[in-house]
Design an enzyme around this catalytic site. Structure first.
Site, PDB file in Angstrom:
ATOM      1  N   GLU A  51       0.821  -1.222   0.000  1.00 60.69           N
ATOM      2  CA  GLU A  51       0.000   0.000   0.000  1.00 60.69           C
ATOM      3  C   GLU A  51       0.847   1.261   0.000  1.00 60.69           C
ATOM      4  O   GLU A  51       0.532   2.218  -0.710  1.00 60.69           O
ATOM      5  CB  GLU A  51      -0.943   0.002   1.202  1.00 60.69           C
ATOM      6  N   HIS A 120      -9.642  -5.824  11.023  1.00 61.09           N
ATOM      7  CA  HIS A 120     -10.278  -5.526   9.740  1.00 61.09           C
ATOM      8  C   HIS A 120     -11.644  -4.863   9.910  1.00 61.09           C
ATOM      9  O   HIS A 120     -12.469  -4.907   9.000  1.00 61.09           O
ATOM     10  CB  HIS A 120     -10.434  -6.810   8.917  1.00 61.09           C
TER      11      HIS A 120
END
Length: 321
Positions: A51, A120
């Site tokens: 990322e 998450h």
């Protein structure tokens, strides 16, 4: 979302999409289905699992006036790239005295999904909404998603678009107007989803649907709720909330994120500091996610996320009924 990406890729050759699995696999959630076949490797780009790397590439591309759409498979993974989002994208226009724009969109699912536990399941609305230089949008309906994504791609500022994974499979009616290639939802403007006179409910993303459901239940008991879909976290449309509070005299905020320093906390502060405070007949009540890391077990997860019954309870508490 797919329609918006397709239309904007077609409209402006500077627009391109990059992220993990967005091309050959058609996207982890099939948001980019068919786009790689249609536009090819230069416009729809599969990236390595890094990322920080691909967000940095996207920010650099935006600085030379391309219009990247950077997909995070989930916004939890954006923490790997938060330096690029905040220090590189959000602050560059200011630090260059306006000479370098960064027209970029960071998008992907945000907030709690189902059964994916603590790492998450965060909502990043408050995190990114905290930072000047960013615009932050949080759609609920299909029209929100299409209109806000098109507006975000066309905007000359960095925009964080917080979608919701659990809404990807939910069907919504869509107006004829929203089918147009020119349809955009203006960033910074909330939408009143239901008119009411007794109490104002303000939410963003998936909890908007819970508010609409709660309002339908409460209407049978004679309580008319006004439901406001924020749509944009930053800049926040506090005027629409103030106008509603002046009418209903009561306010409940609803969000999936944690309570401390949350979106609801910001709304409470703005109402306290502004003219609408004089119209309140009761304290503002916040309905939020539980102040704990998200548990894995389903029964505990359900109790950590605001449900329709929690909103009904908060409304009755506020109205003292």
């Amino acid at each position: 979302l797919n329609q918006a990406l397709d239309e904007e890729l077609e409209r402006d050759e500077r627009v391109f999409l990059l992220g993990e699995e967005v091309a050959q696999y058609d996207g982890a959630y099939k948001i980019s289905r068919g786009l790689w076949k249609k536009y090819g490797d230069k416009r729809v780009i599969d990236t390595p699992i890094s990322e920080m790397g691909f967000a940095g590439i996207a920010v650099g591309a935006a600085m030379v006036w391309l219009r990247p759409v950077c997909e995070f498979m989930t916004f939890n993974f954006s923490m790997q790239a938060i330096d690029q989002v905040i220090n590189s994208a959000a602050k560059t226009c200011y630090m260059s005295a306006g000479s370098i724009g960064v027209p970029i969109v960071f998008r992907g699912p945000n907030g709690a999904s189902a059964g994916v536990a603590a790492q998450h399941s965060q909502c990043f609305a408050a995190w990114y909404g905290h930072c000047p230089g960013l615009k932050v949008v949080s759609p609920w309906s299909a029209e929100d998603a299409k209109g806000l994504l098109k507006a975000a791609i066309r905007d000359d500022n960095p925009v964080v678009m917080l979608e919701n994974e659990l809404l990807y499979g939910v069907p919504f009616e869509i107006s004829e107007q929203a089918q147009s290639k020119d349809f955009v939802v203006p960033i910074g403007k909330a939408k009143i989803e239901r008119q009411g006179t007794h109490i104002t409910l303000v939410a963003h993303s998936r909890p908007v649907g819970h508010c609409v459901e709660a309002a339908a239940v409460l209407a049978k008991e004679g309580v008319e709720c006004e439901v406001i879909n924020l749509r944009t976290i930053r800049p926040m449309d506090i005027e629409t909330v103030e106008t509603s509070v002046a009418k209903t005299n009561h306010l409940v905020t609803v969000e999936g994120g944690w309570p401390q320093f949350g979106v609801g906390a910001e709304i409470c502060a703005r109402i306290m500091e502004g003219p609408a405070f004089n119209y309140l007949d009761a304290p503002v009540v916040r309905v939020t996610g539980a102040d704990v890391p998200m548990p894995y077990a389903k029964i505990l997860e359900d109790n950590c996320i605001p449900q329709v019954k929690d909103i009904i309870f908060a409304v009755k508490k506020t109205l003292n009924i």
